[in-house]
Motif scaffolding. Structure first.
Motif, PDB file in Angstrom:
ATOM      1  N   PRO A   1      -3.313 -11.549 -13.218  1.00  8.14           N
ATOM      2  CA  PRO A   1      -4.465 -10.703 -12.881  1.00  8.14           C
ATOM      3  C   PRO A   1      -4.127  -9.211 -12.740  1.00  8.14           C
ATOM      4  O   PRO A   1      -5.039  -8.377 -12.725  1.00  8.14           O
ATOM      5  N   LEU A   2      -2.841  -8.865 -12.621  1.00  7.50           N
ATOM      6  CA  LEU A   2      -2.463  -7.467 -12.377  1.00  7.50           C
ATOM      7  C   LEU A   2      -2.037  -6.724 -13.643  1.00  7.50           C
ATOM      8  O   LEU A   2      -1.715  -5.540 -13.582  1.00  7.50           O
ATOM      9  N   LYS A   3      -2.053  -7.388 -14.791  1.00 11.08           N
ATOM     10  CA  LYS A   3      -1.534  -6.757 -16.004  1.00 11.08           C
ATOM     11  C   LYS A   3      -2.306  -5.482 -16.359  1.00 11.08           C
ATOM     12  O   LYS A   3      -1.710  -4.419 -16.594  1.00 11.08           O
ATOM     13  N   HIS A   4      -3.615  -5.579 -16.404  1.00  8.34           N
ATOM     14  CA  HIS A   4      -4.400  -4.416 -16.818  1.00  8.34           C
ATOM     15  C   HIS A   4      -4.474  -3.363 -15.710  1.00  8.34           C
ATOM     16  O   HIS A   4      -4.603  -2.170 -16.004  1.00  8.34           O
ATOM     17  N   GLN A   5      -4.345  -3.779 -14.449  1.00  7.07           N
ATOM     18  CA  GLN A   5      -4.257  -2.807 -13.357  1.00  7.07           C
ATOM     19  C   GLN A   5      -2.981  -1.978 -13.491  1.00  7.07           C
ATOM     20  O   GLN A   5      -2.998  -0.750 -13.303  1.00  7.07           O
TER      21      GLN A   5
ATOM     22  N   ARG B   1      -3.501   0.570 -16.335  1.00  4.64           N
ATOM     23  CA  ARG B   1      -4.312   1.738 -15.948  1.00  4.64           C
ATOM     24  C   ARG B   1      -3.504   2.688 -15.064  1.00  4.64           C
ATOM     25  O   ARG B   1      -3.552   3.908 -15.258  1.00  4.64           O
ATOM     26  N   GLU B   2      -2.786   2.134 -14.083  1.00  2.00           N
ATOM     27  CA  GLU B   2      -2.021   3.002 -13.185  1.00  2.00           C
ATOM     28  C   GLU B   2      -0.882   3.687 -13.928  1.00  2.00           C
ATOM     29  O   GLU B   2      -0.537   4.825 -13.635  1.00  2.00           O
ATOM     30  N   TRP B   3      -0.311   2.987 -14.908  1.00  2.00           N
ATOM     31  CA  TRP B   3       0.749   3.588 -15.708  1.00  2.00           C
ATOM     32  C   TRP B   3       0.239   4.846 -16.404  1.00  2.00           C
ATOM     33  O   TRP B   3       0.905   5.890 -16.409  1.00  2.00           O
ATOM     34  N   GLY B   4      -0.945   4.765 -16.990  1.00  2.00           N
ATOM     35  CA  GLY B   4      -1.507   5.907 -17.706  1.00  2.00           C
ATOM     36  C   GLY B   4      -1.768   7.100 -16.817  1.00  2.00           C
ATOM     37  O   GLY B   4      -1.765   8.249 -17.292  1.00  2.00           O
TER      38      GLY B   4
ATOM     39  N   GLY C   1       0.781  -1.225   0.000  1.00  2.00           N
ATOM     40  CA  GLY C   1       0.000   0.000   0.000  1.00  2.00           C
ATOM     41  C   GLY C   1       0.815   1.279   0.000  1.00  2.00           C
ATOM     42  O   GLY C   1       0.245   2.371   0.027  1.00  2.00           O
ATOM     43  N   LEU C   2       2.160   1.172  -0.052  1.00  2.00           N
ATOM     44  CA  LEU C   2       2.997   2.371  -0.014  1.00  2.00           C
ATOM     45  C   LEU C   2       3.423   2.847  -1.404  1.00  2.00           C
ATOM     46  O   LEU C   2       4.226   3.763  -1.513  1.00  2.00           O
ATOM     47  N   GLY C   3       2.904   2.222  -2.446  1.00  2.00           N
ATOM     48  CA  GLY C   3       3.129   2.753  -3.784  1.00  2.00           C
ATOM     49  C   GLY C   3       4.388   2.251  -4.465  1.00  2.00           C
ATOM     50  O   GLY C   3       5.106   3.035  -5.083  1.00  2.00           O
ATOM     51  N   LYS C   4       4.647   0.939  -4.373  1.00  2.00           N
ATOM     52  CA  LYS C   4       5.800   0.388  -5.091  1.00  2.00           C
ATOM     53  C   LYS C   4       5.605   0.530  -6.607  1.00  2.00           C
ATOM     54  O   LYS C   4       6.554   0.804  -7.337  1.00  2.00           O
ATOM     55  N   THR C   5       4.365   0.339  -7.051  1.00  2.00           N
ATOM     56  CA  THR C   5       4.078   0.470  -8.482  1.00  2.00           C
ATOM     57  C   THR C   5       4.376   1.880  -8.964  1.00  2.00           C
ATOM     58  O   THR C   5       4.985   2.086 -10.023  1.00  2.00           O
ATOM     59  N   ALA C   6       3.943   2.884  -8.196  1.00  2.00           N
ATOM     60  CA  ALA C   6       4.183   4.277  -8.581  1.00  2.00           C
ATOM     61  C   ALA C   6       5.679   4.574  -8.681  1.00  2.00           C
ATOM     62  O   ALA C   6       6.133   5.265  -9.603  1.00  2.00           O
ATOM     63  N   GLN C   7       6.465   4.051  -7.747  1.00  2.00           N
ATOM     64  CA  GLN C   7       7.913   4.275  -7.784  1.00  2.00           C
ATOM     65  C   GLN C   7       8.545   3.606  -8.999  1.00  2.00           C
ATOM     66  O   GLN C   7       9.447   4.164  -9.634  1.00  2.00           O
ATOM     67  N   ALA C   8       8.070   2.408  -9.327  1.00  2.00           N
ATOM     68  CA  ALA C   8       8.604   1.706 -10.495  1.00  2.00           C
ATOM     69  C   ALA C   8       8.276   2.464 -11.779  1.00  2.00           C
ATOM     70  O   ALA C   8       9.131   2.613 -12.666  1.00  2.00           O
ATOM     71  N   ILE C   9       7.051   2.964 -11.889  1.00  2.00           N
ATOM     72  CA  ILE C   9       6.649   3.725 -13.080  1.00  2.00           C
ATOM     73  C   ILE C   9       7.492   4.987 -13.203  1.00  2.00           C
ATOM     74  O   ILE C   9       7.953   5.346 -14.291  1.00  2.00           O
TER      75      ILE C   9
END
Length: 573
Positions: free
Chosen positions: A340-344, A347-350, A310-318
């Motif tokens: 299951p996380l591919k399209h998530q 969306r977050e990438w965009g 919940g601390l935003g690892k995806t955001a940091q990677a992007i």
């Protein structure tokens, strides 16, 4: 009262060493091929004599496994040195060319460790002083008794010129900077007889280790000067090989690895101002702790980001991908995630970046066409596709690979782990909130891909870090965790929610009213009358226990109906 040095019971120590020697020899009996088991036992005690018995036993077991690998591969000596048993060897499998590794046998003392070097990865990481190639060389020598005895009786003559070597045994404690174990032997020529290059080299060394010298400074906090040092040492090793035949293949290979790592960090250091400007062009700002995580990755190009969920690892990677792509440091990147996380992710990438990205889907032919078409940008694939499309991914040659939920490669023997580790991009970012779930080997398997030296050697992890019950194999816990933390800290970022709570914004609740269906409304309203009757009764007298439980049951049923009729009666709805 005066301080006194600790008293060492040498007789007890000698007894323990004798017992360990007997146990190790018995362990290697009938498993060491032509090599005398006593030779392997002495080698283990010469390298790990100060360690506890579980480590000594594990070292012997690791050597025997390597002998088993050599037997399985049917490795044989293909080339021997001229003029004696010491020098450069080559090994090969049947009906194949000699393997690319350079295996150098330097000395074979009957009462000490085997002295040799090999540029194979296992010698450089195994901290055993031997690898399967050197063991094949020993087995070949032992099959010729006269040559073997001569090797035992021969001592290395002193070198007239300066000679660089490297001790491959990583200490049990401390960070274990490998360059601290580079040793310079000045040689027999002294004073004015030394060349200017040798005198300049000697100035980099200071403290004596026996007859040798160690580096004055390895510049662990100064990558630029460390890179200059690695280049100078590599040049000297190549020169000594040409002039005197004093081979140090493992040292040369290790210096090449270090230079590759430092050159990547140097590229990022020089690009730092451009990377900072690129981060400002993100569609959404990062929190301060997220900026710190991105900066850590952009300092070295390799990182395990293990922030709490919940601390935003995806955001940091992007953000890291966005900066590298915008500055031209990468052309192609591959994001590997659970299916299951591919399209998530897409969306977050965009919402963060306009960097081009596509989701890899479709038939094998469609996926192959997508890799051919995507000359520039990023692709999102899932772990199962790594096994099916590994060749396509390798041909595509991504400059960056991101692994999300990287515990998927925690089992080093799994096909998925092997497939992922076949991808060798210069930039690697690993995301997981649970870097270790059950065993130390899981953490080591993940670090294999991030920094393959951080937790080496693997064979030593459990015997050194495990707390045993009464000295047996039964585990009671973990120990020496400060050593683990020190060794993974350079390539790991982990923050818990409580660590950065003050940087997070206040919680925002959004209410979205959803009307009930007619069927839900009818069944919900049917329960109003019995609920009203019980509530009315409670205003006149206290409810009995059964009446109170009945009221709670009716209210809970209303709540279930409001969520969905299928939750109330799954089989008939």
């Amino acid at each position: 009262m005066h301080d006194t040095a600790p008293i060492i019971d040498e007789s007890k120590l000698a007894t323990e060493q004798a017992e360990a020697f007997a146990e190790l020899t018995a362990l290697a009996h009938r498993k060491s091929g032509k090599i005398p088991p006593e030779l392997l036992a002495r080698h283990v005690l010469a390298t790990y004599g100060a360690a506890e018995w579980p480590v000594q036993r594990a070292a012997m077991e690791a050597l025997l496994r390597r002998l088993g690998f050599a037997k399985r591969d049917r490795l044989r000596v293909a080339e021997r040195p001229e003029g004696g048993p010491f020098g450069l060897y080559r090994t090969r499998r049947p009906r194949t060319e000699a393997r690319p590794y350079r295996t150098y046998l330097a000395e074979l003392a009957e009462l000490g460790p085997v002295s040799g070097s090999c540029d194979c990865p296992d010698f450089r990481r195994g901290s055993l002083g031997l690898c399967k190639h050197l063991l094949v060389v020993l087995d070949d020598l032992a099959s010729r008794p006269r040559v073997f005895q001569k090797a035992l009786d021969t001592r290395r003559p002193p070198s007239p010129g300066a000679r660089l070597t490297w001790d491959p045994i990583r200490p049990l404690f401390g960070a274990g900077d490998w360059m601290e174990r580079i040793v310079l032997y000045p040689g027999t020529k002294g004073g004015a007889a030394r060349s200017a290059a040798e005198r300049e080299l000697a100035r980099r060394f200071v403290r004596r280790v026996g007859e040798g010298l160690v580096l004055r400074n390895t510049f662990t906090d100064d990558p630029k000067r460390r890179l200059e040092l690695a280049a100078a040492l590599a040049g000297r090793v190549r020169l000594q090989q040409r002039r005197a035949g004093a081979e140090a293949p493992a040292l040369l290979a290790r210096l090449a690895e270090e230079r590759e790592r430092l050159e990547r960090a140097d590229v990022l250091r020089r690009a730092a101002p451009r990377l900072t400007r690129a981060l400002r062009s993100l569609e959404r700002p990062l929190y301060d702790y997220q900026k710190e995580g991105v900066e850590r990755f952009l300092a070295s190009g390799r990182l395990l980001l293990a922030d709490d969920m919940g601390l935003g690892k995806t955001a940091q990677a992007i953000a890291a991908c966005h900066a590298l792509f915008r500055t031209g440091l990468i052309q192609r990147g591959l994001v590997i995630v659970p299916a299951p996380l591919k399209h998530q992710w897409y969306r977050e990438w965009g919402s963060f970046s306009k960097t081009p990205i596509e989701v890899v889907d479709g038939s094998p032919a469609e996926r192959a066409a997508m890799y051919r078409r995507a000359r520039k940008g990023l692709l999102i694939a899932n772990y199962e596709q790594v096994l099916r499309d590994l060749e396509l991914m390798q041909q595509w040659k991504p400059d960056l690979v991101i692994l999300d939920e990287a515990q998927r490669i925690k089992n080093w023997a799994a096909k998925t782990s092997h497939g992922v580790k076949e991808l060798r991009p210069p930039y690697r970012l690993v995301l997981t909130g649970t870097p270790m779930e059950n065993r130390l080997e899981e953490l080591a398997s993940i670090f294999d891909w991030v920094d393959d030296h951080a937790l080496e050697p693997k064979w030593r992890l459990v015997p050194f870090h495990a707390e045993y019950v009464d000295g047996t194999r039964a585990l009671a816990g973990a120990r020496h965790l400060d050593v683990l933390r020190e060794r993974i800290e350079p390539c790991t970022v982990r923050r818990l929610r409580r660590d950065i709570l003050k940087q997070l914004p206040p919680r925002t609740d959004t209410e979205i009213p959803v009307p009930l269906t007619i069927e839900q409304q009818d069944q919900h309203d049917e329960l109003r009358r019995p609920i009203s009757a019980l509530v009315s009764m409670s205003s006149r007298r206290p409810l009995t226990q059964s009446e109170f439980l009945r009221l709670m049951q009716l209210l809970n049923t209303q709540r279930i109906i409001a969520n969905g009729l299928a939750q109330l009666d799954f089989t008939s709805v």
